[in-house]
Scaffold this motif. Structure first.
Motif, PDB file in Angstrom:
ATOM      1  N   SER A 418       0.824  -1.391  -0.046  1.00  0.00           N
ATOM      2  CA  SER A 418       0.061   0.112  -0.186  1.00  0.00           C
ATOM      3  C   SER A 418       0.852   1.439   0.159  1.00  0.00           C
ATOM      4  CB  SER A 418      -0.963  -0.038   1.106  1.00  0.00           C
ATOM      5  OG  SER A 418      -1.637  -1.085   1.165  1.00  0.00           O
ATOM      6  N   SER A 419       0.359   2.221  -0.726  1.00  0.00           N
ATOM      7  CA  SER A 419       0.924   3.546  -0.477  1.00  0.00           C
ATOM      8  C   SER A 419      -0.084   4.736  -0.899  1.00  0.00           C
ATOM      9  CB  SER A 419       2.015   3.655  -1.729  1.00  0.00           C
ATOM     10  OG  SER A 419       2.614   4.888  -1.766  1.00  0.00           O
ATOM     11  N   SER A 420      -0.063   5.760   0.036  1.00  0.00           N
ATOM     12  CA  SER A 420      -1.183   6.500  -0.162  1.00  0.00           C
ATOM     13  C   SER A 420      -0.582   8.125   0.355  1.00  0.00           C
ATOM     14  CB  SER A 420      -2.216   6.275   0.898  1.00  0.00           C
ATOM     15  OG  SER A 420      -1.835   6.370   2.442  1.00  0.00           O
ATOM     16  N   LEU A 421      -1.068   9.079  -0.122  1.00  0.00           N
ATOM     17  CA  LEU A 421      -0.722  10.474   0.180  1.00  0.00           C
ATOM     18  C   LEU A 421      -1.936  11.161   0.638  1.00  0.00           C
ATOM     19  CD1 LEU A 421       1.423  12.970  -0.161  1.00  0.00           C
ATOM     20  CD2 LEU A 421       0.570  13.052  -2.502  1.00  0.00           C
ATOM     21  N   GLN A 422      -1.844  11.949   1.522  1.00  0.00           N
ATOM     22  CA  GLN A 422      -2.959  12.793   2.137  1.00  0.00           C
ATOM     23  C   GLN A 422      -2.538  14.298   2.084  1.00  0.00           C
ATOM     24  OE1 GLN A 422      -4.104  12.604   6.154  1.00  0.00           O
ATOM     25  NE2 GLN A 422      -6.197  13.347   5.901  1.00  0.00           N
ATOM     26  N   LEU A 423      -3.283  15.197   1.358  1.00  0.00           N
ATOM     27  CA  LEU A 423      -3.059  16.787   1.571  1.00  0.00           C
ATOM     28  C   LEU A 423      -4.056  17.273   2.287  1.00  0.00           C
ATOM     29  CD1 LEU A 423      -1.801  17.335  -1.941  1.00  0.00           C
ATOM     30  CD2 LEU A 423      -0.437  16.713   0.067  1.00  0.00           C
ATOM     31  N   PHE A 424      -3.978  17.928   3.506  1.00  0.00           N
ATOM     32  CA  PHE A 424      -4.928  18.281   4.497  1.00  0.00           C
ATOM     33  C   PHE A 424      -4.513  20.113   4.576  1.00  0.00           C
ATOM     34  CE2 PHE A 424      -6.495  19.610   8.804  1.00  0.00           C
ATOM     35  CZ  PHE A 424      -7.818  19.113   8.561  1.00  0.00           C
ATOM     36  N   PHE A 425      -5.607  20.793   4.533  1.00  0.00           N
ATOM     37  CA  PHE A 425      -5.496  22.199   4.627  1.00  0.00           C
ATOM     38  C   PHE A 425      -6.516  22.824   5.791  1.00  0.00           C
ATOM     39  CE2 PHE A 425      -3.949  21.043   0.545  1.00  0.00           C
ATOM     40  CZ  PHE A 425      -2.487  21.581   0.671  1.00  0.00           C
ATOM     41  N   GLN A 426      -6.334  23.305   6.696  1.00  0.00           N
ATOM     42  CA  GLN A 426      -7.243  23.945   7.713  1.00  0.00           C
ATOM     43  C   GLN A 426      -7.075  25.449   7.623  1.00  0.00           C
ATOM     44  OE1 GLN A 426      -8.632  21.942  11.251  1.00  0.00           O
ATOM     45  NE2 GLN A 426      -8.216  23.714  12.342  1.00  0.00           N
ATOM     46  N   ASP A 427      -8.231  25.989   7.380  1.00  0.00           N
ATOM     47  CA  ASP A 427      -8.125  27.481   6.905  1.00  0.00           C
ATOM     48  C   ASP A 427      -7.097  28.161   8.122  1.00  0.00           C
ATOM     49  OD1 ASP A 427      -9.100  29.867   5.618  1.00  0.00           O
ATOM     50  OD2 ASP A 427     -10.461  30.416   7.463  1.00  0.00           O
ATOM     51  N   GLN A 428      -6.428  29.025   7.380  1.00  0.00           N
ATOM     52  CA  GLN A 428      -5.600  29.900   8.224  1.00  0.00           C
ATOM     53  C   GLN A 428      -4.982  29.397   9.676  1.00  0.00           C
ATOM     54  OE1 GLN A 428      -7.906  33.293   9.108  1.00  0.00           O
ATOM     55  NE2 GLN A 428      -8.474  33.863   6.977  1.00  0.00           N
ATOM     56  N   THR A 429      -4.670  27.947   9.487  1.00  0.00           N
ATOM     57  CA  THR A 429      -4.267  27.473  10.794  1.00  0.00           C
ATOM     58  C   THR A 429      -3.133  26.374  10.441  1.00  0.00           C
ATOM     59  OG1 THR A 429      -6.540  27.505  11.932  1.00  0.00           O
ATOM     60  CG2 THR A 429      -4.752  26.100  12.944  1.00  0.00           C
ATOM     61  N   TYR A 430      -3.369  25.311   9.741  1.00  0.00           N
ATOM     62  CA  TYR A 430      -2.590  24.335   9.691  1.00  0.00           C
ATOM     63  C   TYR A 430      -2.622  23.680   8.374  1.00  0.00           C
ATOM     64  CZ  TYR A 430      -0.920  19.692  10.868  1.00  0.00           C
ATOM     65  OH  TYR A 430      -0.327  18.378  11.060  1.00  0.00           O
ATOM     66  N   ALA A 431      -1.482  23.106   7.952  1.00  0.00           N
ATOM     67  CA  ALA A 431      -1.318  22.413   6.489  1.00  0.00           C
ATOM     68  C   ALA A 431      -0.783  21.070   6.831  1.00  0.00           C
ATOM     69  CB  ALA A 431      -0.994  23.314   5.480  1.00  0.00           C
ATOM     70  N   ASN A 432      -1.252  20.033   6.164  1.00  0.00           N
ATOM     71  CA  ASN A 432      -0.273  18.587   6.636  1.00  0.00           C
ATOM     72  C   ASN A 432      -0.071  17.733   5.392  1.00  0.00           C
ATOM     73  OD1 ASN A 432       0.788  16.457   8.115  1.00  0.00           O
ATOM     74  ND2 ASN A 432      -1.194  15.650   8.038  1.00  0.00           N
ATOM     75  N   ARG A 433       0.997  17.509   4.862  1.00  0.00           N
ATOM     76  CA  ARG A 433       1.222  16.105   3.962  1.00  0.00           C
ATOM     77  C   ARG A 433       1.808  15.009   4.567  1.00  0.00           C
ATOM     78  NH1 ARG A 433       5.585  19.032   0.005  1.00  0.00           N
ATOM     79  NH2 ARG A 433       6.223  19.957   2.010  1.00  0.00           N
ATOM     80  N   TYR A 434       0.818  13.994   4.319  1.00  0.00           N
ATOM     81  CA  TYR A 434       1.235  12.784   4.882  1.00  0.00           C
ATOM     82  C   TYR A 434       1.557  11.710   4.006  1.00  0.00           C
ATOM     83  CZ  TYR A 434       0.555   8.989   8.481  1.00  0.00           C
ATOM     84  OH  TYR A 434       0.694   7.945   9.336  1.00  0.00           O
ATOM     85  N   TRP A 435       2.485  10.913   4.017  1.00  0.00           N
ATOM     86  CA  TRP A 435       2.838   9.971   2.772  1.00  0.00           C
ATOM     87  C   TRP A 435       3.116   8.588   3.680  1.00  0.00           C
ATOM     88  CZ3 TRP A 435       7.773   8.339   0.241  1.00  0.00           C
ATOM     89  CH2 TRP A 435       7.727   7.617  -0.784  1.00  0.00           C
TER      90      TRP A 435
END
Length: 767
Positions: A418-435
């Protein structure tokens, strides 16, 4: 109520001398037999479903009466009283009661009329039940007698002194049939077992004479062995056949034909359990069906036999493949506490990639969440965006660098990359890239014992806080939160899980269920760092490829105790607990992806997910703007203890064509931090405060059982809330002055609102 009223009024559409059946009852029968006996009432005289009858009436009535032509096939036509069907149902119920030992049972139907509606009551007179006295068993074939007396009779439910029950005789006949077919007796038929019942001069007792006879043309039953095995992969479309010639595999001892030209024999032969030279065994046939279907590459599997001579069989496997490619689109709408949004997902599947029924899945998902409390236009109200994409490659076998014995008898083993990538952005607070990348092995030790081993988990995360938000956290003393979330990390770990009795979860039985899991990361890297002297950053964290690596050990246990109370009643107790110990590079605070949370539809249902705990933490202690931006991120912990008790029961056997079940439940538990921190005041685990920090919730649930799946609706009511102190924790006392309590809470906890009742909607049982 409107539907019920409409369906009752539908009697006005009937002709003279016609009566709508509105109720059917059965009296004089013991409670244990009433439900089963009721199944023998013919469908033609069972009361209608109010919804289906109303739908039928909408489309099939004209001028105050039912139409004679152009009848639409919708809904359910009215169940009209038919005296012949009533009498037939009474006879069927009577015969059923006689099979249960009430040989003198009589059933009389009574019909009462009110206007154009009829109520039917079947009145039963059981009489005394007949008890089994002597049991005489004879077997004509000595070899068969060894099987019967040694393997079947010791487990038989037919006992002297027990009430006669034909179901016991059927069960013994089926058991004998199964054992004979397991021992190679391909020609054995159920009819070879015959039962005689003798009640003459016995009073209310009966003798049983059970005989296992020989075939009419032989003095013994024949054992068969398998001679040749043929396996054919058939083309779904005959015009696409590429080959019809067979080749013989000396290693597998199988004649193989692949009309598609796309499959390899070796992966398929692994689960063709009927092999040349073996004695015929029906269990091997069942195993072959199960595993070949579980490979998910074939839409049809057929196994046929051909008698070679009086003691040998040829076996023919015929497999028809599924379509090589498929695509599925799904979505959902979410709404909770002023937040609304949607998720859209797409899954593309490609089967039989390497010729052994392997599957590649490519999954993509996008979700967006809006916060109505944020000012501005619709685009300004976007609270977060979440995009995920992943690829799975699944092999229906264990791929290991060393040979392993076949482990497919109890379940299909799988190897999944398995391989997966997540891009998450929370307004004016937080950003996350998870692989994250992993290799997983799944196999069965026994039908009720499943192992899952992930020897390699490689993950990389890059999280960033908004510059202004980061500085505001530092200025207000939340530097620990900044260090835990505004960072990059690399993880190299492993996971293992063991599950016991999972197949029994859908049964009505007395059993226990257990699942234990261990997740660890950084152990090997920690040893290497001591040898190779990895570099450190300014915070003392050791680096790999210039990035700190994770170090933690996490364990979780889920134990459940199921007790069947008869009928459709069941009692379930559950204990779910876990501990995650961060150390080394992240000893101060575990990252939120690995943390526990409380609340939600499968936990403590009176709380929304991630809104309970940790410990006695009260969000009032967190400043207003930070409280707004830390939603779902500040109520996490490294320790979890949850307990649930649930009583399940049947409410309606026919609820718009489904079964309606009910449940009452009591949930208790919380999560805790292992250490004090500046974010969650009073959130750490303290034995002296343990009981006061346990949350309590109760509630009631409805479960619509559609056979294929269950739609669940639970309403949880808060009883005790650990965010408050002393007697104020018993929030149930404020239920009837909730308006004032909620207003005060909102003023001190904005933007959080307090809900005494939390509604949960889902598919499947909570546990």
């Amino acid at each position: 109520m409107s539907l019920f009223s409409a369906s009752c009024r539908s009697a006005k559409y009937l002709e003279d001398q016609q009566y709508l059946v509105t109720d059917v009852d059965l009296s004089g029968v013991t409670p244990e037999l009433k439900e089963s006996a009721g199944l023998y009432v013919a469908n033609e005289i069972r009361p209608n479903s109010p919804l289906y009858l109303t739908i039928y009436n909408l489309f099939n009535t004209r001028d105050g009466q039912y139409k004679k032509d152009n009848i639409k096939n919708v809904g359910e036509p009215p169940r009209i009283l038919d005296s012949a069907v009533v009498e037939l149902s009474a006879v069927q119920i009577e015969r059923f009661l006689q099979t249960k030992g009430y040989f003198n049972a009589k059933v009389s139907p009574q019909v009462t009329f009110k206007k154009k509606k009829a109520r039917i009551e079947f009145q039963a007179e059981l009489g005394d039940p007949y008890l089994i006295q002597d049991i005489d068993r004879t077997v004509d074939d000595p070899a068969v007698e060894v099987i019967y007396l040694g393997q079947v009779v010791p487990k038989s439910t037919i006992k002297s002194g027990k009430r006669y029950d034909a179901a016991d005789l059927y069960a013994e006949r089926e058991s004998m049939y199964a054992k004979m077919r397991e021992e190679g007796y391909y020609d054995y038929l159920r009819q070879y077992m015959r039962v005689g019942i003798d009640t003459l001069g016995q009073g209310n007792q009966t003798d049983l004479k059970i005989q296992v006879a020989n075939p009419s043309d032989s003095s013994k039953h024949q054992i068969y062995t398998i001679d040749s095995v043929y396996l054919t992969v058939e083309a779904a479309d005959p015009s696409l056949k590429k080959s019809t010639s067979s080749r013989y595999s000396e290693q597998a001892k199988i004649y193989y034909t692949d009309e598609t030209g796309k499959f390899n024999l070796r992966p398929l032969a692994r689960y063709a359990f009927l092999r040349s030279g073996q004695r015929f065994n029906i269990k091997n046939e069942e195993l072959s069906y199960d595993r070949l279907y579980e490979m998910n590459g074939f839409r049809s599997v057929k196994i046929n036999y051909e008698k070679k001579d009086s003691a040998k069989l040829d076996v023919h496997y015929a497999l028809v493949p599924r379509a090589a490619m498929s695509n599925q689109i799904e979505g959902e709408f979410t709404f909770s506490s002023g937040m609304s949004g949607f998720n859209v997902g797409n899954t593309f599947s490609h089967r039989n990639v390497f010729g052994g029924s392997e599957t590649i899945e490519v999954r993509a998902r996008y979700g967006v969440l809006f916060d109505s409390r944020l000012p501005g236009s619709l685009s300004d109200k976007i609270f977060n965006n979440d995009f995920q994409i992943g690829v799975n490659v699944s092999f229906p076998r264990l791929l290991t660098p060393f040979p392993v014995r076949s482990v497919g008898r109890y379940g299909l083993p799988r190897t999944t990359f398995s391989s997966s990538l997540q891009l998450f952005f929370q307004d004016q607070t937080y950003a996350n890239r998870y692989w994250i990348n992993s290799l997983n092995y799944l196999w069965y030790e026994a039908p009720n014992k499943m192992h899952s081993l992930t020897p390699v988990v490689i993950e990389y995360r890059d999280g960033h806080l908004n510059n202004e938000f980061r500085q505001s956290l530092i200025d207000r003393g939340y530097a620990l939160y900044v260090r835990s979330n505004d960072r990059q990390y690399f993880g190299l770990g492993a996971q293992y899980a063991f599950t016991y009795n999972a197949p029994k979860l859908t049964t009505k039985d007395n059993f226990s269920y257990f699942r234990g899991a261990v997740d660890m990361s950084g152990n090997m890297l920690g040893l290497l760092s001591n040898v190779l002297q990895f570099k450190e950053n300014d915070n003392g964290e050791k680096l790999l490829f210039g990035v700190p690596y994770l170090q933690y050990v996490k364990g979780e246990v889920d134990y459940r105790w199921y007790r069947f109370l008869g009928g459709n009643r069941q009692l379930v107790f559950r204990l779910n607990s876990g501990v995650a110990v961060p150390y080394g590079n992240n000893k101060e605070l575990l990252i939120f992806e690995k943390s526990f949370f409380a609340g939600g539809m499968n936990g403590i249902r009176a709380w929304q997910a991630r809104t309970l705990g940790p410990g006695g933490y009260n969000r009032e202690t967190t400043e207003q703007d930070i409280r707004l931006n830390l939603r779902n991120l500040d109520q996490l912990g490294e320790i979890k203890i949850e307990a649930n008790a649930e009583y399940r029961f049947r409410m309606l056997n026919n609820f718009f064509g489904a079964k309606l079940n009910g449940a009452t439940f009591l949930d208790a538990g919380n999560i805790w931090r292992m250490r004090k921190n500046e974010i969650n005041l009073d959130g750490e685990f303290d034995g002296s405060k343990f009981l006061s920090q346990i949350a309590l919730g109760t509630g009631f649930g409805l479960r619509v059982d559609l056979d294929y799946f269950i739609i669940r609706f639970d309403a949880g009511l808060k009883l005790k809330d650990p965010q408050f102190r002393g007697s104020d924790q018993w929030v149930i006392r404020h239920l009837f002055n909730a308006k004032d309590f909620k207003r005060t809470y909102y003023e001190t906890h904005w933007p959080d609102r307090y809900n005494f009742i939390q509604y949960n909607f889902g598919v499947g049982m909570p546990f």
